[in-house]
Design an enzyme around this catalytic site. Structure first.
Site, PDB file in Angstrom:
ATOM      1  N   HIS A 172      75.778 126.396  57.001  1.00 25.00           N
ATOM      2  CA  HIS A 172      75.338 124.701  56.665  1.00 25.00           C
ATOM      3  C   HIS A 172      75.551 124.233  55.563  1.00 25.00           C
ATOM      4  CE1 HIS A 172      73.952 126.211  60.916  1.00 25.00           C
ATOM      5  NE2 HIS A 172      74.095 125.237  61.391  1.00 25.00           N
ATOM      6  N   ASP A 195      83.683 126.728  63.383  1.00 23.57           N
ATOM      7  CA  ASP A 195      84.024 126.261  65.569  1.00 23.57           C
ATOM      8  C   ASP A 195      85.158 125.228  65.105  1.00 23.57           C
ATOM      9  OD1 ASP A 195      81.564 126.690  66.747  1.00 23.57           O
ATOM     10  OD2 ASP A 195      80.341 125.995  65.118  1.00 23.57           O
ATOM     11  N   SER A 215      76.069 132.251  61.437  1.00 22.29           N
ATOM     12  CA  SER A 215      76.049 131.082  63.340  1.00 22.29           C
ATOM     13  C   SER A 215      74.918 131.306  64.032  1.00 22.29           C
ATOM     14  CB  SER A 215      77.015 132.354  64.616  1.00 22.29           C
ATOM     15  OG  SER A 215      76.407 131.292  65.737  1.00 22.29           O
TER      16      SER A 215
HETATM   17  O1  PAF Z   1      77.939 122.121  65.533  1.00 19.63           O
HETATM   18  C1  PAF Z   1      77.309 122.057  65.890  1.00 19.63           C
HETATM   19  O2  PAF Z   1      76.208 122.442  65.669  1.00 19.63           O
HETATM   20  C2  PAF Z   1      76.904 120.967  66.939  1.00 19.63           C
HETATM   21  O3  PAF Z   1      78.372 120.908  67.623  1.00 19.63           O
HETATM   22  C3  PAF Z   1      77.094 119.221  66.284  1.00 19.63           C
HETATM   23  C4  PAF Z   1      78.418 119.257  65.554  1.00 19.63           C
HETATM   24  C5  PAF Z   1      75.999 119.319  65.533  1.00 19.63           C
HETATM   25  C6  PAF Z   1      77.066 118.442  67.346  1.00 19.63           C
HETATM   26  O4  PAF Z   1      75.781 119.223  68.331  1.00 19.63           O
END
Ligand code: PAF
Length: 278
Positions: free
Chosen positions: A36, A149, A184
């Protein structure tokens, strides 16, 4: 600055837009990790203002137990974001996102019939709906998603295009632990023992990809990969598929740009990963 209401978010974004500033959004469900944070860095490089959203979206969980167990680490998340100096962390609650009477679903066809879409009914409708809302709420110019993802990135790119949303969807590479495990939020759910064996998923995929590139027999390679995962204690392989990068159609050999994608269960935790082939 943490904002919790749509009204506050809108006022802030309107002020930025009046000043001619560009806005980037990093949608998350919290339990933030280096993956992230790499999205935040990419957003900061390209946009004047950056919003990180944190919302554990109930509509994309196809099991109440999974939703209840999903890691929630708000204080840690705030600590990790602090040095990155993002402009806004938007943390709406359920009533803010889905007020009483909420009745609209965004559903992307085709792409969602396979892989995680086939194994988690309703999952991508939940993702597509919340992402569409987050795009319109933040009015961002650019949105950042991790390639871990892979199917989600395809779905989100498709919905932005189909609905003419004025936003660029930017895919950023998967960030891995030193032993290859894709980062993850769900890794937090792994027991110490399972964490030791979890990187076998990536190793088995790499071995399979190399074999395919070398022109070895795909059926044999798949059997070997599944046996390797079995030995490592994976209880179920939901899919281990070679698919075309553009439309996710199933391939036997990488005769066009291809991706190997997998979802497998280890000690009650569902792990996913994907790598480029060729
Ligand atoms: O990848 C994620 O964490 C979720 O699927 C997202 C894109 C924030 C949508 O809730």
């Amino acid at each position: 600055m943490i904002l919790r209401t749509l009204a506050d978010l809108r006022a802030q974004v309107a002020a930025w837009k009046r000043a001619g500033e560009s806005v980037g959004v990093v949608p998350t469900m919290g339990a933030l990790h280096q993956g992230h944070l790499s999205l935040v860095s990419a957003a900061k490089q390209a946009c004047d203002r950056v919003i990180v959203t944190i919302f554990v979206n109930p509509r994309q969980f196809n099991s109440p137990e999974d939703l209840a167990n999903y890691p929630r680490t708000e204080i840690e998340d705030a600590r990790k974001l602090a040095p990155l100096a993002v402009d806004v962390v938007y943390v709406p609650d359920g009533a803010q996102m889905y007020p009483e009477g909420f009745a609209t679903t965004v559903s992307v066809g085709g792409l969602t019939d396979v892989l995680c879409g086939a194994n988690r009914p309703g999952h991508f409708d939940g993702v597509a709906t919340v992402v569409t809302k987050l795009f319109t709420q933040t009015q961002a110019d650019r949105a950042y998603f991790g390639e871990k993802d892979y199917q989600q990135v395809q779905v989100v790119t498709r919905l932005a295009r189909d609905l003419d949303l004025p936003i660029a969807v930017v895919a950023c590479p998967t960030i891995r632990e030193e032993d290859g495990l894709a980062m993850s939020s769900r890794n937090l759910l792994l027991s110490d023992r399972a964490r030791v064996y979890a990187p076998e998923l990536h190793r088995a995929m790499k071995e399979l990809a190399q074999g395919l590139i070398a022109g070895k027999d795909p059926t044999l390679l798949h059997m070997q990969a599944k046996a390797r995962l079995d030995r490592a204690g994976f209880t179920k392989v939901e899919y281990l598929d070679l698919r075309a990068c553009d439309d996710l159609s199933l391939l036997e050999t990488p005769d066009r740009p291809a991706r190997l994608l997998a979802a497998a269960w280890l000690a009650g935790v569902r792990l996913i990963d994907n790598i480029a082939v060729g």
